[in-house]
Design a protein around this motif. Structure first.
Motif: not given
Lengths: 415, 372
Positions: B40-44, B81-89, B93-95, B113-124
């Motif tokens: 997952v990538t993005g920007q905030w 910022a990142l402390a208030h945003l979470a991506l969960l499986t 959680p994703c990193k 503009r904060l570029p975002l990348t998330a490392q999420c566990p496979q299989g979800s």
């Protein structure tokens, strides 16, 4: 090969050997150079939407409220006090009130969000004091949630029927919604509890809207003659200016507005009305000078943009585009509270159909003179028949504004 | 302040608040997330005003936030910022990580503009976005979230009463590369301007006089050689600029590129009717191909792929573009070669076709200049 199979180009290639090669090469060079130029322009073109990292540390990247300002410090003290005692409702109320005051002064909706945040820990209190409800109602009203505001006020008045602020706010919102009977009830209750000036400020606008403009005018003027406090006087002057504006008594209105703005230069609402008057009179330069420096304020920058357009200034287009971008962002976040302003901008751009859509959207939420006017103006140019509710409102209320009556008559004739 | 005066001041507030629109703008952030199977990538985009409210970035309190004041606390900003945003499986959680922030303008002022990348566990398959930013400071804060998923794009709002969002991810086991290849194919086949450009370049190739002399095999060889030169030149050029743009090294705004691409199609088509560039058009294909590469890259950036550089994604996308291109060439060239002597081909397809392409692309040019 038959004649048909000979390509025109190969004919040329066979007859003139050296020249087309040179022409071809030259053309290619020109093309490559052009592409190079386009790309160079493109690469160096910085779009406003491009993200950049500034190079110099002392470059100012944003303007924020200055912590060195007294008002900001006062807010900070209140905020800290509330944070130290999160269960202390009194501190939260003080903080919320200060934020609401700041939002009025600066015209900044972020302050309303901060006020709401100050009150939100108490949203689930079993026993909601009326003071809390009234502040909440003020915030809701500012975000155009009139029904929500009235609900809170009704509960507040149940608890404390003589709450001055609740009665005043309630009267305002009922007037905006067009329920003049209920508004008058609130004003009558108010009359028993407050000074004659406040009572006049409550009832006069209702009178003016419901065909009693003369009575409203004389009431306000007699109060003005007696009023001493600056706040009282500027409020009365503003109301008088507004009423005489709708009656097209230009000179009186101008005098009232001038005095009001001189007394309270921070009163953006009155300043905006004054600018409207000047725009209607065609005094666009004066209107522009009145509002141009308030670029952060949506209402005033609207008038500045309209004045710029009337004056034919070169920045008029940019100003209007910036306003429209703000409207788009507002809708993107799910708000529809700028519909009146949107209608005015569409009218200025000559897009009467879209102006009518926005004006009707605004009318659905609030029945004020300006909304009626925008519906009628947009409909006049686009010959639509969706103005029936506004025409009915004019008939039922007996609102005497001459311009609106003219527009209505013209629309009635063309049907 | 006496009660009466307080009532007056609030009365002023009451009457004004009901009718005029508020100034400035309420607090919003703009979050874009691209959800592909691999990551997952993005920007905030967060308003500097809001960051200052939360973190008091204006160190000297003079109301002017300087770049020095901001960059000194860049780490704090990102952490907050990142402390208030979470991506969960469902598993864990994703990193979430961010890189260097940049500044960008929105209608109410400057944003980080904060570029975002998330490392999420496979299989979800299911991801949940949990957004907690700023509600404690501003209860009217909203997040405008644009989610780009495998098969659709949507925009949603998050606010204090609704702070989570479910995102769908393609099932695990699917590498992102195949999907990006498909994307590449889609973009060239779906990009009429690119297809027509290629066709305009190829239409006259089979009409070269060299194709009429020599043996059958030599003729085919001559045709292939020309096609090869033109197509390769186009390919190299657009791959080059696609790579530059996709990696964020060099970008050209769409308002310049889109009209330029339309013009390139017109130029290629008009050259078929009134030859200007001579016989060897590979340099023309190259020069104009540079423009098309930037056009392809806007498809990538629309999908939220950041300059964080997903080289593999880029290569896969480019491969897709080339496969699509190959398909067009393989479909068109043999047919054109066989039909090249027919009047139908020389007049209808080549001349009328080129004229039609020229007119269409000039219409695009007019349209696209208007939009810029």
């Amino acid at each position: 090969m038959t004649g048909r199979e000979v390509d025109a180009r190969s004919t040329i290639a066979n007859t003139r050997v050296g020249e087309p090669a040179r022409v071809g090469r030259a053309a290619r060079v020109v093309l490559i150079a052009t592409v190079g130029l386009v790309l160079t322009c493109g690469l160096s073109a910085s779009s406003a939407r491009d993200a950049i990292r500034p190079r110099h540390g002392d470059q100012v990247v944003a303007r924020v409220p200055a912590r060195s300002s007294v008002r900001v410090q006062e807010l900070e003290i209140l905020r800290r006090a509330a944070a130290e005692a999160p269960d202390d409702l009194a501190r939260a109320l003080r903080l919320a009130r200060a934020h609401i005051e700041a939002s009025r002064r600066e015209g900044d909706p972020r302050e309303l969000g901060a006020a709401e945040a100050a009150l939100s820990p108490f949203a689930r209190l079993a026993d909601q004091p009326s003071e809390l409800r009234v502040l909440r109602a003020t915030i809701l009203q500012a975000r155009h949630d009139f029904d929500g505001s009235l609900a809170e006020l009704a509960l507040a008045l149940e608890q404390t029927p003589d709450d001055l602020q609740a009665l005043l706010t309630s009267a305002t919102v009922w007037t905006v919604k067009g329920d003049y009977a209920r508004a008058r009830t609130n004003c009558l209750a108010l009359a028993q509890l407050s000074s004659s000036a406040i009572s006049a400020a409550c009832s006069a606008p209702i009178d003016a809207l419901t065909g009693n403009a003369a009575r409203a005018r004389s009431l306000l003027e007699s109060e003005l003659a007696q009023a001493r406090a600056v706040a009282e006087r500027s409020l009365l002057l503003s109301l008088l200016g507004e009423q005489t504006y709708w009656m097209r008594e230009w000179e009186s209105a101008k005098a009232f507005f001038e005095q009001a703005v001189a007394l309270d230069p921070d009163d953006r609402y009155t300043r905006a009305l004054y600018a409207d008057l000047l725009l209607d009179q065609g005094a666009a330069a004066a209107a522009y000078d009145l509002v141009a420096r308030f670029s952060a304020d949506d209402a005033l920058s609207l008038r500045a943009a309209l004045a710029a357009k009337q004056l034919g200034r070169s920045d008029a287009g940019t100003r209007l585009e910036r306003l429209q971008q703000g409207f788009r962002d507002s809708r993107l976040r799910g708000d529809a509270i700028h519909t009146r302003e949107e209608a005015r901008v569409w009218l200025a751009l000559g897009k009467t159909d879209r102006a009518l859509d926005c004006a009707l959207e605004s009318w659905a939420v609030q029945h004020e003179a300006w909304d009626a006017r925008l519906v009628l103006e947009a409909a006049e140019h686009s010959q639509q028949s969706r103005v029936a509710p506004v025409l009915a409102w004019l008939r039922e209320t007996g609102f005497e504004a001459p311009y609106l009556r003219e527009l209505a008559a013209r629309l009635g004739k063309s049907k | 302040m006496s009660a009466r005066a307080a009532a007056w001041s609030l009365a002023l507030c009451v009457w004004c608040a009901s009718t005029s629109a508020q100034a400035h703008k309420p607090s919003d952030t703009y979050l874009t997330l691209t959800v592909l199977a691999g990551q997952v990538t993005g920007q905030w985009d967060i308003a500097l005003r809001d960051l200052d409210r939360a973190l008091s970035l204006d160190a000297d309190g003079d109301g002017a936030l300087t770049w020095a004041e901001l960059s000194r606390r860049e780490r704090t900003v990102t952490d907050y910022a990142l402390a208030h945003l979470a991506l969960l499986t469902p598993a864990r959680p994703c990193k979430l990580e961010s890189q260097a922030l940049a500044l960008v303008e929105h209608s109410d002022g400057p944003y980080a503009r904060l570029p975002l990348t998330a490392q999420c566990p496979q299989g979800s398959e299911q991801l949940t976005l949990n957004y907690q930013f700023l509600f404690d400071i501003d209860a009217q804060h909203r997040a405008v979230v644009r989610v780009v998923e495998a098969d659709r794009e949507r925009t949603l709002l998050l606010h204090a009463a609704s702070r989570t969002l479910t995102l769908a991810r393609k099932p695990a086991g699917n590498d992102s590369a195949p999907s990006m290849i498909v994307e590449g194919v889609r973009h060239i086949l779906g990009g009429l301007d690119h297809v027509l450009f290629l066709l305009a370049l190829l239409l006259p190739v089979v009409l070269r006089p060299e194709l009429e002399t020599g043996s059958g095999r030599a003729r085919i060889g001559a045709a292939l050689r020309d096609v090869f030169k033109v197509v390769t030149a186009f390919t190299v050029a657009h791959s080059l600029t696609l790579g530059l743009a996709g990696l964020g090294i060099a970008t050209v705004p769409a308002r310049i590129i889109e009209p330029a691409i339309a013009a390139s199609v017109a130029i290629a088509a008009l050259d078929n009717l009134w030859p200007m560039f001579g016989k060897d058009r590979w340099s023309v294909a190259f020069a104009l191909g540079l423009l098309h590469g930037f056009g392809f890259s806007s498809a990538l950036s629309d999908g939220g792929l950041s300059a964080g550089g997903l080289l593999r994604t880029l290569l896969a996308f480019n491969l897709g573009v080339e496969l699509g291109q190959l398909a067009i060439v393989l479909l068109f060239v043999p047919v054109a070669f066989l039909l090249r002597r027919a009047w139908f081909y020389q007049f209808v397809v080549m001349r009328c076709g080129s004229l039609a392409i020229a007119m269409l692309s000039l219409a695009w040019l007019y349209e696209r200049i208007g939009e810029g």
